[in-house]
Design a protein around this motif. Structure first.
Motif: not given
Length: 419
Positions: A321-323, A328-329, A334-335, A371-373
């Motif tokens: 995850l960005d910044s 964390r992946s 998400i988990r 990468a973002r969510v």
């Protein structure tokens, strides 16, 4: 992986006094002796029986975001709300002709009602919407209640309003070869920002249609007065969000307070990832067959090539995850978010027995940076029949048996006696 051992270990971690809210086996007589088809039918029946037990806020798209943060989900992981307001209907409708011409050349009474005339409770709504559209360039306007993108409008001043929004099958959208020209300034107002003279008004973002089929290009004034303030499905509270540019949408099935999760491409663009409690992720083998149960499941999205599925699955497990100070992946992020939603009462006074969460995912650049969510939806009343297409038969076999064993008090009591 020893899935039977993981099931046993996960069940043994559930305290005997935990209370679950949502669909329960006791609502439908579900048992582990049932085959997958019977279990799924029972689960769908339990969903119907439980929907009236859920608190009203789980179906309120404004209030539930506040609850998500209270439950521990980081604010930056939630699609932000830019504006909330109310569109009132005072019983007025547009006038329509009393008679309409028939195919035979005669006339008949017009049975259609005119569109409702809505009134914003906030006198500054139009100006606020203009400003937000110019600032963000793409907005989503939606009712605060409802499901399946009903009533959702996409507003955009970009030349390609659906840029960065994959089609419903999960594959990259192919841009239209010929974009219609901007409206001529002569049709606009002299004091209007030029961008507002070519506003796209579109259908729900998941549409498989091309831009020209999914959206029309109009003046902002027309979009506001003739489409927004005449939309019956927007009566009541509404919210405005930015339209998130993303590569894929993934969905997560949460069972037994988030102790069991399945991460999958909302379309068939990655392999399913099965998660038990705190154990390492398990990437499941290909499982994209149609079981041939039309009363439960009909059709599915096209399945991506194995190399594409492998790549997306690997990115979900490895890209960071960005910044993120914890490194964390995307899978870990998400988990954790789903566990927060499930364990602290997201369904009311107790842990959530079952729900589906939808996330927008941006894989980042070619080096994996950025990468973002974003958490977009949490659905407690999701279509249970669709779970076969999203999560596959093998994963659903595990998830539904865990649902019976983990949330049924009689099974938990028996298990505790055995241990």
């Amino acid at each position: 992986a020893d899935i039977c051992g993981l099931i046993t270990d996960t069940l043994c971690r559930i305290d005997a006094d935990v209370r679950f809210v949502g669909p329960l086996p006791c609502d439908c007589g579900a048992t582990t002796a049932m085959d997958l088809r019977a279990l799924l039918c029972a689960f769908i029946q339990a969903q119907g029986a439980s929907k009236y037990r859920l608190p009203a806020w789980v179906n309120n798209k404004v209030e539930r975001k506040e609850r998500w943060e209270q439950l521990g989900v980081e604010a930056r992981l939630i699609v932000p709300t830019l504006y909330t307001g109310e569109l009132e209907w005072r019983g007025e409708r547009e006038e329509v002709p009393f008679l309409v011409e028939t195919d035979g050349g005669g006339f008949a009474p017009n049975l259609d009602q005119g569109a409702p005339i809505l009134h914003p409770s906030d006198a500054g709504f139009e100006a606020t919407l203009r400003g937000l559209l110019l600032e963000h360039r793409r907005l989503v306007l939606k009712p605060s209640k409802g499901a399946n993108s009903v009533g959702v409008l996409l507003l955009s001043v970009e030349d390609d309003p659906l840029r960065g929004v994959p089609i419903a099958s999960g594959f990259e959208r192919v841009a239209d070869a010929h974009q219609p020209p901007a409206l001529q300034p002569a049709f606009g107002r002299g004091d209007m920002d030029p961008l507002l003279e070519r506003v796209w008004v579109g259908a729900p973002e998941k549409s498989n249609l091309s831009t020209q089929d999914a959206a029309s290009r109009v003046l902002f004034d027309h979009a506001y007065h003739q489409q927004i303030l005449r939309a019956e499905k927007l009566i009541g509270n509404v919210l405005v969000e930015p339209s998130i540019v993303h590569d894929q949408e993934v969905c997560v099935l949460s069972m037994v307070g988030g102790r069991v999760q399945i991460i999958a491409g909302r379309s068939l663009v990655m392999n399913r990832i099965l998660l038990f409690a705190e154990h390492l992720p398990i990437v499941m083998d290909d499982d994209f067959e149609d079981p041939g149960w039309p009363e439960l499941y009909s059709g599915q999205w096209p399945v991506a090539d194995p190399a594409v599925r492998e790549r997306h699955t690997r990115w979900m497990l490895t890209r960071k995850l960005d910044s993120d100070s914890h490194g964390r992946s995307l899978c870990e992020v998400i988990r954790g978010a789903v566990r927060h939603l499930a364990t602290v009462g997201s369904s009311g006074d107790g842990e959530s027995s079952a729900f589906r969460a939808d996330f927008f995912v941006n894989w980042g650049d070619s080096a994996g940076e950025g990468a973002r969510v974003w958490l977009n939806e949490v659905e407690h009343g999701f279509n249970g029949g669709c779970t076969l297409g999203w999560f596959g038969q093998r994963c659903m076999q595990v998830a539904l048996r865990m649902w019976v064993l983990g949330t049924d008090e009689a099974h938990r009591a028996t298990r505790m006696c055995a241990t």
